[in-house]
Design an enzyme around this catalytic site. Sequence first.
Site, PDB file in Angstrom:
ATOM      1  N   ASP A 128      21.877  -8.646 120.130  1.00 38.46           N
ATOM      2  CA  ASP A 128      22.765  -9.225 121.142  1.00 38.46           C
ATOM      3  C   ASP A 128      23.938  -9.987 120.533  1.00 38.46           C
ATOM      4  O   ASP A 128      24.782 -10.489 121.271  1.00 38.46           O
ATOM      5  CB  ASP A 128      21.980 -10.141 122.099  1.00 38.46           C
ATOM      6  CG  ASP A 128      21.457 -11.384 121.414  1.00 38.46           C
ATOM      7  OD1 ASP A 128      20.956 -11.273 120.267  1.00 38.46           O
ATOM      8  OD2 ASP A 128      21.558 -12.476 122.004  1.00 38.46           O
TER       9      ASP A 128
ATOM     10  N   LYS B 102      19.249 -11.752 108.741  1.00 36.57           N
ATOM     11  CA  LYS B 102      20.380 -10.879 109.064  1.00 36.57           C
ATOM     12  C   LYS B 102      21.665 -11.701 108.957  1.00 36.57           C
ATOM     13  O   LYS B 102      21.617 -12.882 109.308  1.00 36.57           O
ATOM     14  CB  LYS B 102      20.251 -10.380 110.519  1.00 36.57           C
ATOM     15  CG  LYS B 102      19.038  -9.549 110.812  1.00 36.57           C
ATOM     16  CD  LYS B 102      18.849  -9.365 112.327  1.00 36.57           C
ATOM     17  CE  LYS B 102      18.399 -10.625 113.008  1.00 36.57           C
ATOM     18  NZ  LYS B 102      18.199 -10.502 114.460  1.00 36.57           N
TER      19      LYS B 102
ATOM     20  N   ASP C 190      16.309  -7.056 117.298  1.00 38.60           N
ATOM     21  CA  ASP C 190      16.340  -8.513 117.317  1.00 38.60           C
ATOM     22  C   ASP C 190      15.394  -8.964 118.440  1.00 38.60           C
ATOM     23  O   ASP C 190      15.030  -8.169 119.313  1.00 38.60           O
ATOM     24  CB  ASP C 190      17.789  -8.941 117.602  1.00 38.60           C
ATOM     25  CG  ASP C 190      17.915 -10.425 117.844  1.00 38.60           C
ATOM     26  OD1 ASP C 190      17.349 -11.187 117.053  1.00 38.60           O
ATOM     27  OD2 ASP C 190      18.591 -10.817 118.830  1.00 38.60           O
TER      28      ASP C 190
HETATM   29 MG   LIG Z   1      19.515 -12.593 119.328  1.00 42.61          MG
END
Ligand SMILES: [Mg+2]
Length: 307
Positions: free
Chosen positions: A249, A224, A29
């Site tokens: 995260d 996602k 990411d």
């Molecule tokens: Mg992120």
Amino acid sequence: MNKKPTDLVKLTKAEMAKWLNGFDTVLTDCRGVLWLDKVINGAPDAIALLKTLGKEVYFVTNNSKNTRREIWQKATASGFEIDESHIIAPINSIVEYLQLRNFRKKVYIIGAEAVSKSLTEAGIESFGPGAEPTPDKLDDLIAQQVAKQQTDNVGAVIVGFDKHFSFVKLFKACNYISSIADCLFMTTNADKMLRFPAYRIPDTFALTAAVEACVERKALQFGKPNPEICQELIRSGKIVPKRTLMIGDVCEIDMLFGHKCGFQTLLVGSGPSSVYEFNVVLRSPKVNPELIPDFVVPSLGHITKLI
Ligand SMILES: [Mg+2]
């Protein structure tokens, strides 16, 4: 009882070496792992190290506010060496989807200029981004829409992050989807909220949900955690799921995506919502096991210190 993620900080050098040998491909990411407003300390060195060790690195983002070219330019300016083709972004996935279907109609967009810019580059006409004036009378809005619907030649509606989201936009999107046979209904991502320590920003999920509630249909989702966004890489053999690490995260987006794809998963603590992810999600007794990462580390930069 939830499974407990392995903390990379607690591994010995030998265990770290074994961990690094456990994957060939890294999907990471961007926001919260590589950068926030500024680059996250140590992240460019960690990506460079992974590449030096022979790992194939892809950036996979749910950003629908910028074109892939803009994301690539930000990455390069921030010190990351990445090929533009190795950035997986929802707007591009949508463009590829439309091109595969030889889409020739127009797209109505609830979203940012970046969406229309990317469609234009692919030769697809679109309209919608920016502020929309609200007519004083609902009858005027209805009359405008009924007249335009006959001539607009809309064949798809895309919903992305839109700070100008309004009743007028919701009205238009619902009427295009409901009145046009086979109208495609797509969304860039399903992020619910950008959680900062002192405030929150509603993300695309709520905007898409508003349209879905009116048209009683689910949007096709191109970000996602939808595993479809990297199935072509898996089918072509470029990614072997068991030998792939997903770094992120946000548990509900990145970790869920990684598990749905059969990847190993690593949660970093450098995102704006990391306090929530580590203290609420990971400690919740009833959490979906697919949200729990296999590994955790305070930040990507720590990897370089642990080897
Ligand atoms: Mg992120």
